[in-house]
Design a protein around this motif. Structure first.
Motif, PDB file in Angstrom:
ATOM      1  N   ALA A 198      39.527  52.834  23.633  1.00 35.17           N
ATOM      2  CA  ALA A 198      40.833  52.375  24.131  1.00 35.17           C
ATOM      3  C   ALA A 198      40.935  52.586  25.639  1.00 35.17           C
ATOM      4  CB  ALA A 198      41.959  53.126  23.416  1.00 35.17           C
ATOM      5  N   ALA A 199      40.555  53.772  26.104  1.00 38.52           N
ATOM      6  CA  ALA A 199      40.632  54.076  27.535  1.00 38.52           C
ATOM      7  C   ALA A 199      39.700  53.185  28.339  1.00 38.52           C
ATOM      8  CB  ALA A 199      40.291  55.547  27.774  1.00 38.52           C
ATOM      9  N   ASN A 200      38.522  52.918  27.804  1.00 37.98           N
ATOM     10  CA  ASN A 200      37.563  52.057  28.482  1.00 37.98           C
ATOM     11  C   ASN A 200      38.099  50.632  28.607  1.00 37.98           C
ATOM     12  OD1 ASN A 200      34.840  51.692  29.656  1.00 37.98           O
ATOM     13  ND2 ASN A 200      34.531  50.343  27.905  1.00 37.98           N
ATOM     14  N   ASN A 201      38.818  50.168  27.574  1.00 40.31           N
ATOM     15  CA  ASN A 201      39.409  48.830  27.639  1.00 40.31           C
ATOM     16  C   ASN A 201      40.456  48.739  28.749  1.00 40.31           C
ATOM     17  OD1 ASN A 201      37.828  48.045  25.491  1.00 40.31           O
ATOM     18  ND2 ASN A 201      39.437  48.218  23.967  1.00 40.31           N
ATOM     19  N   ILE A 202      41.308  49.761  28.847  1.00 39.80           N
ATOM     20  CA  ILE A 202      42.318  49.780  29.908  1.00 39.80           C
ATOM     21  C   ILE A 202      41.654  49.907  31.276  1.00 39.80           C
ATOM     22  CG2 ILE A 202      44.297  51.036  30.865  1.00 39.80           C
ATOM     23  CD1 ILE A 202      44.922  49.493  28.294  1.00 39.80           C
ATOM     24  N   ALA A 203      40.620  50.729  31.365  1.00 37.25           N
ATOM     25  CA  ALA A 203      39.888  50.883  32.628  1.00 37.25           C
ATOM     26  C   ALA A 203      39.308  49.550  33.079  1.00 37.25           C
ATOM     27  CB  ALA A 203      38.776  51.918  32.461  1.00 37.25           C
ATOM     28  N   ASN A 204      38.817  48.760  32.131  1.00 42.84           N
ATOM     29  CA  ASN A 204      38.243  47.457  32.477  1.00 42.84           C
ATOM     30  C   ASN A 204      39.303  46.483  32.970  1.00 42.84           C
ATOM     31  OD1 ASN A 204      35.165  46.715  31.786  1.00 42.84           O
ATOM     32  ND2 ASN A 204      35.818  48.436  30.530  1.00 42.84           N
ATOM     33  N   ILE A 205      40.510  46.550  32.396  1.00 46.95           N
ATOM     34  CA  ILE A 205      41.602  45.708  32.903  1.00 46.95           C
ATOM     35  C   ILE A 205      41.895  46.065  34.359  1.00 46.95           C
ATOM     36  CG2 ILE A 205      44.046  45.128  32.683  1.00 46.95           C
ATOM     37  CD1 ILE A 205      43.798  45.647  29.680  1.00 46.95           C
ATOM     38  N   LEU A 206      42.002  47.361  34.632  1.00 46.42           N
ATOM     39  CA  LEU A 206      42.297  47.819  35.992  1.00 46.42           C
ATOM     40  C   LEU A 206      41.207  47.385  36.971  1.00 46.42           C
ATOM     41  CD1 LEU A 206      43.643  51.376  35.149  1.00 46.42           C
ATOM     42  CD2 LEU A 206      44.941  49.556  36.281  1.00 46.42           C
ATOM     43  N   GLN A 207      39.963  47.471  36.548  1.00 46.32           N
ATOM     44  CA  GLN A 207      38.854  47.076  37.421  1.00 46.32           C
ATOM     45  C   GLN A 207      38.900  45.587  37.747  1.00 46.32           C
ATOM     46  OE1 GLN A 207      35.443  48.340  35.189  1.00 46.32           O
ATOM     47  NE2 GLN A 207      35.892  50.523  35.463  1.00 46.32           N
ATOM     48  N   LYS A 208      39.306  44.794  36.764  1.00 47.22           N
ATOM     49  CA  LYS A 208      39.318  43.336  36.954  1.00 47.22           C
ATOM     50  C   LYS A 208      40.445  42.872  37.881  1.00 47.22           C
ATOM     51  CE  LYS A 208      35.803  42.936  34.350  1.00 47.22           C
ATOM     52  NZ  LYS A 208      35.492  44.371  34.379  1.00 47.22           N
TER      53      LYS A 208
ATOM     54  N   THR B 196      41.157  43.608  40.825  1.00 47.70           N
ATOM     55  CA  THR B 196      40.797  43.433  42.238  1.00 47.70           C
ATOM     56  C   THR B 196      39.528  42.597  42.435  1.00 47.70           C
ATOM     57  OG1 THR B 196      39.628  45.565  42.162  1.00 47.70           O
ATOM     58  CG2 THR B 196      41.908  45.588  42.940  1.00 47.70           C
ATOM     59  N   LEU B 197      39.054  41.964  41.377  1.00 46.01           N
ATOM     60  CA  LEU B 197      37.838  41.152  41.505  1.00 46.01           C
ATOM     61  C   LEU B 197      38.163  39.723  41.932  1.00 46.01           C
ATOM     62  CD1 LEU B 197      35.632  42.165  38.430  1.00 46.01           C
ATOM     63  CD2 LEU B 197      35.541  43.021  40.776  1.00 46.01           C
ATOM     64  N   ARG B 198      37.285  39.151  42.740  1.00 52.09           N
ATOM     65  CA  ARG B 198      37.455  37.773  43.210  1.00 52.09           C
ATOM     66  C   ARG B 198      37.491  36.806  42.033  1.00 52.09           C
ATOM     67  NH1 ARG B 198      32.979  35.811  47.260  1.00 52.09           N
ATOM     68  NH2 ARG B 198      33.903  37.535  48.435  1.00 52.09           N
ATOM     69  N   GLU B 199      36.668  37.057  41.023  1.00 54.93           N
ATOM     70  CA  GLU B 199      36.613  36.184  39.850  1.00 54.93           C
ATOM     71  C   GLU B 199      37.977  36.109  39.155  1.00 54.93           C
ATOM     72  OE1 GLU B 199      34.110  35.708  35.658  1.00 54.93           O
ATOM     73  OE2 GLU B 199      34.067  37.603  36.753  1.00 54.93           O
ATOM     74  N   THR B 200      38.637  37.266  39.013  1.00 50.71           N
ATOM     75  CA  THR B 200      39.957  37.294  38.390  1.00 50.71           C
ATOM     76  C   THR B 200      40.948  36.496  39.220  1.00 50.71           C
ATOM     77  OG1 THR B 200      39.515  39.492  37.483  1.00 50.71           O
ATOM     78  CG2 THR B 200      41.804  38.791  37.562  1.00 50.71           C
TER      79      THR B 200
ATOM     80  N   GLY C 287      48.202  28.797  38.649  1.00 57.05           N
ATOM     81  CA  GLY C 287      48.684  28.161  39.864  1.00 57.05           C
ATOM     82  C   GLY C 287      49.483  29.079  40.763  1.00 57.05           C
ATOM     83  N   VAL C 288      49.143  30.370  40.778  1.00 49.98           N
ATOM     84  CA  VAL C 288      49.827  31.316  41.661  1.00 49.98           C
ATOM     85  C   VAL C 288      48.801  32.016  42.551  1.00 49.98           C
ATOM     86  CG1 VAL C 288      51.692  31.729  40.014  1.00 49.98           C
ATOM     87  CG2 VAL C 288      49.684  33.238  39.998  1.00 49.98           C
ATOM     88  N   ASP C 289      49.271  32.520  43.670  1.00 50.12           N
ATOM     89  CA  ASP C 289      48.423  33.326  44.551  1.00 50.12           C
ATOM     90  C   ASP C 289      48.368  34.723  43.948  1.00 50.12           C
ATOM     91  OD1 ASP C 289      47.444  35.050  46.564  1.00 50.12           O
ATOM     92  OD2 ASP C 289      48.050  33.633  48.120  1.00 50.12           O
ATOM     93  N   PHE C 290      47.308  35.003  43.208  1.00 53.22           N
ATOM     94  CA  PHE C 290      47.222  36.224  42.412  1.00 53.22           C
ATOM     95  C   PHE C 290      47.331  37.484  43.263  1.00 53.22           C
ATOM     96  CE2 PHE C 290      44.633  39.527  40.204  1.00 53.22           C
ATOM     97  CZ  PHE C 290      45.458  39.688  39.104  1.00 53.22           C
TER      98      PHE C 290
ATOM     99  N   LEU D 218      41.962  30.655  24.622  1.00 51.73           N
ATOM    100  CA  LEU D 218      41.787  30.304  26.030  1.00 51.73           C
ATOM    101  C   LEU D 218      41.915  31.510  26.956  1.00 51.73           C
ATOM    102  CD1 LEU D 218      43.772  26.938  26.232  1.00 51.73           C
ATOM    103  CD2 LEU D 218      41.295  27.251  26.142  1.00 51.73           C
ATOM    104  N   LEU D 219      42.220  32.682  26.385  1.00 53.11           N
ATOM    105  CA  LEU D 219      42.410  33.874  27.205  1.00 53.11           C
ATOM    106  C   LEU D 219      41.152  34.235  27.987  1.00 53.11           C
ATOM    107  CD1 LEU D 219      44.648  35.853  27.870  1.00 53.11           C
ATOM    108  CD2 LEU D 219      43.877  37.300  25.984  1.00 53.11           C
ATOM    109  N   GLY D 220      40.009  33.874  27.433  1.00 51.42           N
ATOM    110  CA  GLY D 220      38.738  34.120  28.117  1.00 51.42           C
ATOM    111  C   GLY D 220      38.586  33.327  29.395  1.00 51.42           C
ATOM    112  N   ASP D 221      39.435  32.305  29.592  1.00 48.52           N
ATOM    113  CA  ASP D 221      39.394  31.561  30.850  1.00 48.52           C
ATOM    114  C   ASP D 221      39.892  32.414  32.012  1.00 48.52           C
ATOM    115  OD1 ASP D 221      38.523  29.455  29.377  1.00 48.52           O
ATOM    116  OD2 ASP D 221      40.316  28.226  29.601  1.00 48.52           O
ATOM    117  N   LEU D 222      40.688  33.443  31.695  1.00 50.62           N
ATOM    118  CA  LEU D 222      41.188  34.350  32.725  1.00 50.62           C
ATOM    119  C   LEU D 222      40.265  35.550  32.903  1.00 50.62           C
ATOM    120  CD1 LEU D 222      45.029  34.466  31.946  1.00 50.62           C
ATOM    121  CD2 LEU D 222      43.827  33.057  33.626  1.00 50.62           C
ATOM    122  N   PHE D 223      39.791  36.094  31.780  1.00 51.18           N
ATOM    123  CA  PHE D 223      38.952  37.293  31.815  1.00 51.18           C
ATOM    124  C   PHE D 223      37.732  37.100  30.936  1.00 51.18           C
ATOM    125  CE2 PHE D 223      43.270  38.607  32.661  1.00 51.18           C
ATOM    126  CZ  PHE D 223      43.129  39.423  33.774  1.00 51.18           C
ATOM    127  N   ALA D 224      36.571  37.187  31.536  1.00 48.24           N
ATOM    128  CA  ALA D 224      35.340  37.010  30.773  1.00 48.24           C
ATOM    129  C   ALA D 224      34.833  38.327  30.193  1.00 48.24           C
ATOM    130  CB  ALA D 224      34.258  36.397  31.666  1.00 48.24           C
TER     131      ALA D 224
END
Length: 199
Positions: free
Chosen positions: A109-119, A121-125, A134-137, A172-178
């Protein structure tokens, strides 16, 4: 003086919850340095994490173990100080309880939340969210944090907008986060979002 007060608090918490003293010490340090919670507000911070643990399967000993890694991301995004730091800890504790319900172990569970936090600040996200919603993330998240909003909770608002735009097609959620771990965490938070506020 602070070391003495902190050691008493840590000792009481370790006795009451069976958490490791070393983990609790690291948690104290992380709350102090990463979230900027003052010495005087530290008992309340420990109470927040303890109470959340009583309401779910992610106990204080689990929070103590993962606190340094998880809080550094919050602090880096500007969630610091007695007020914002405490809010970040409360939200994080609640999200970990909800994520635990959809994970085999507290560490998962903690690792899943940690991965959200890491994503966050990524350019891909940034590219995926800008394309999908359609927003400036980057500016959207920066503005939210400056207003005192929790970054993950604001991310969930953006995900809601994405889902509404795509007829709530969860596939389609994978289109936002791989990332699989981030997706596991997001799915748990999305489906049980109301419980986060309850905790």
């Amino acid at each position: 003086k602070e070391a003495l007060g902190g050691s008493k608090l840590i000792g009481k918490a370790a006795t009451a919850t069976a958490a490791e003293v070393e983990d609790l010490s690291n948690m104290y340090y992380a709350l102090r340095m990463n979230l900027g919670i003052s010495e005087g507000k530290m008992p309340k911070a420990f109470d927040i994490a303890t109470q959340a643990g009583k309401l779910g399967g992610f106990e204080l000993k689990n929070m103590a173990k993962w606190c340094p890694e998880l809080t550094v991301s919050y602090g880096a995004m500007g969630m610091k100080g007695d007020q914002q730091g405490a809010m970040a800890l409360a939200r994080l504790s609640a999200m970990l309880q909800v994520a635990r319900e959809g994970a085999a172990t507290p560490d998962k569970a903690a690792n899943n939340i940690a991965n959200i936090l890491q994503k966050l600040t990524l350019r891909e996200t940034r590219r995926n969210v800008e394309k999908g919603i359609g927003v400036d993330f980057a500016n959207e998240m920066k503005s939210a944090v400056e207003k005192g909003e929790d970054p993950i909770m604001h991310l969930l608002d953006l995900v809601d907008r994405f889902m509404a735009k795509n007829d709530d097609n969860i596939f389609l959620l994978g289109d936002l986060f791989a990332d699989r771990q981030a997706l596991d965490g997001l799915r748990a938070l999305i489906t049980k979002r109301a419980k986060i506020d309850e905790i």
